[in-house]
Design a protein around this motif. Sequence first.
Motif, PDB file in Angstrom:
ATOM      1  N   GLY A 153       0.791  -1.213   0.000  1.00 40.22           N
ATOM      2  CA  GLY A 153       0.000   0.000   0.000  1.00 40.22           C
ATOM      3  C   GLY A 153       0.831   1.275   0.000  1.00 40.22           C
ATOM      4  N   GLY A 154       2.144   1.148   0.170  1.00 38.70           N
ATOM      5  CA  GLY A 154       3.015   2.326   0.080  1.00 38.70           C
ATOM      6  C   GLY A 154       3.213   2.697  -1.371  1.00 38.70           C
ATOM      7  N   PRO A 155       3.775   3.854  -1.641  1.00 44.12           N
ATOM      8  CA  PRO A 155       3.914   4.320  -3.017  1.00 44.12           C
ATOM      9  C   PRO A 155       4.920   3.493  -3.821  1.00 44.12           C
ATOM     10  N   LEU A 156       4.503   3.108  -5.009  1.00 46.17           N
ATOM     11  CA  LEU A 156       5.346   2.374  -5.949  1.00 46.17           C
ATOM     12  C   LEU A 156       5.522   3.264  -7.174  1.00 46.17           C
ATOM     13  N   HIS A 157       6.765   3.657  -7.417  1.00 46.98           N
ATOM     14  CA  HIS A 157       7.083   4.598  -8.495  1.00 46.98           C
ATOM     15  C   HIS A 157       7.500   3.876  -9.762  1.00 46.98           C
ATOM     16  N   PHE A 158       6.941   4.313 -10.879  1.00 47.58           N
ATOM     17  CA  PHE A 158       7.297   3.818 -12.201  1.00 47.58           C
ATOM     18  C   PHE A 158       7.988   4.966 -12.944  1.00 47.58           C
ATOM     19  N   PRO A 159       9.331   4.942 -12.992  1.00 49.06           N
ATOM     20  CA  PRO A 159      10.046   5.994 -13.716  1.00 49.06           C
ATOM     21  C   PRO A 159       9.624   6.017 -15.194  1.00 49.06           C
ATOM     22  N   ALA A 160       9.882   7.106 -15.854  1.00 45.57           N
ATOM     23  CA  ALA A 160       9.542   7.249 -17.269  1.00 45.57           C
ATOM     24  C   ALA A 160      10.037   6.043 -18.055  1.00 45.57           C
ATOM     25  N   GLY A 161       9.171   5.518 -18.921  1.00 51.38           N
ATOM     26  CA  GLY A 161       9.506   4.366 -19.742  1.00 51.38           C
ATOM     27  C   GLY A 161       8.246   3.649 -20.189  1.00 51.38           C
ATOM     28  N   ARG A 162       8.436   2.548 -20.906  1.00 56.70           N
ATOM     29  CA  ARG A 162       7.326   1.727 -21.389  1.00 56.70           C
ATOM     30  C   ARG A 162       7.402   0.368 -20.709  1.00 56.70           C
ATOM     31  N   TYR A 163       6.321   0.007 -20.015  1.00 56.06           N
ATOM     32  CA  TYR A 163       6.245  -1.242 -19.252  1.00 56.06           C
ATOM     33  C   TYR A 163       5.201  -2.145 -19.899  1.00 56.06           C
ATOM     34  N   ILE A 164       5.640  -3.288 -20.403  1.00 54.82           N
ATOM     35  CA  ILE A 164       4.715  -4.241 -21.012  1.00 54.82           C
ATOM     36  C   ILE A 164       4.087  -5.087 -19.905  1.00 54.82           C
TER      37      ILE A 164
END
Length: 186
Positions: free
Chosen positions: A65-76
Amino acid sequence: SMAGLSAAGVTLGGISPAQSATPTCTTATSVLNFIPPTHHAAIKSGTSQYDCANAIRSALTATKGGPLHFPAGRYIIGSSIKMRADDSSAAFGPGPWIVGDGTDRTIFENRATNGAMFDIDSNVDHATRFVGVLGVRLEGFTVHGRGLRGTTALRLRTSYNAKLLQLRIVAQGGDGIRIPCVVGDN
């Protein structure tokens, strides 16, 4: 603005009016910690063919439930990522908190045809027991379905205090966002 907000010892930055649709995450768990480093450059450049679904499942379990960061990019995403409330006696389990770097920078390519890419549900029959997912927060990303038949970006059921901020959902072959109600849900 979320400036100064603390959750479980994690402080997040905010969105200033001067910024475009790009939330700033100063401290959070990076999903890249769960993806093999050999794939990082290709994800960031948008050329990766690596299916990130299992890594994201592991990251969501670890962040609780804590923050999960997705840096700039493309995630399939090749299969549905099911997020359920924890199986406890509590009425509410923590919801996922997923933050990208903006709709033009963090892109999920939805290839999940076995259910919604992000499927958020308490997974409990409310006719027998009440459990909900509390505090879902999804912000700062695009979900692109590439027109693939049967794709749905988000499914929210028994989710309370859900915040969907700065999202872009395009080219799904099914629903963009599905919010079902079943027997026992009122």
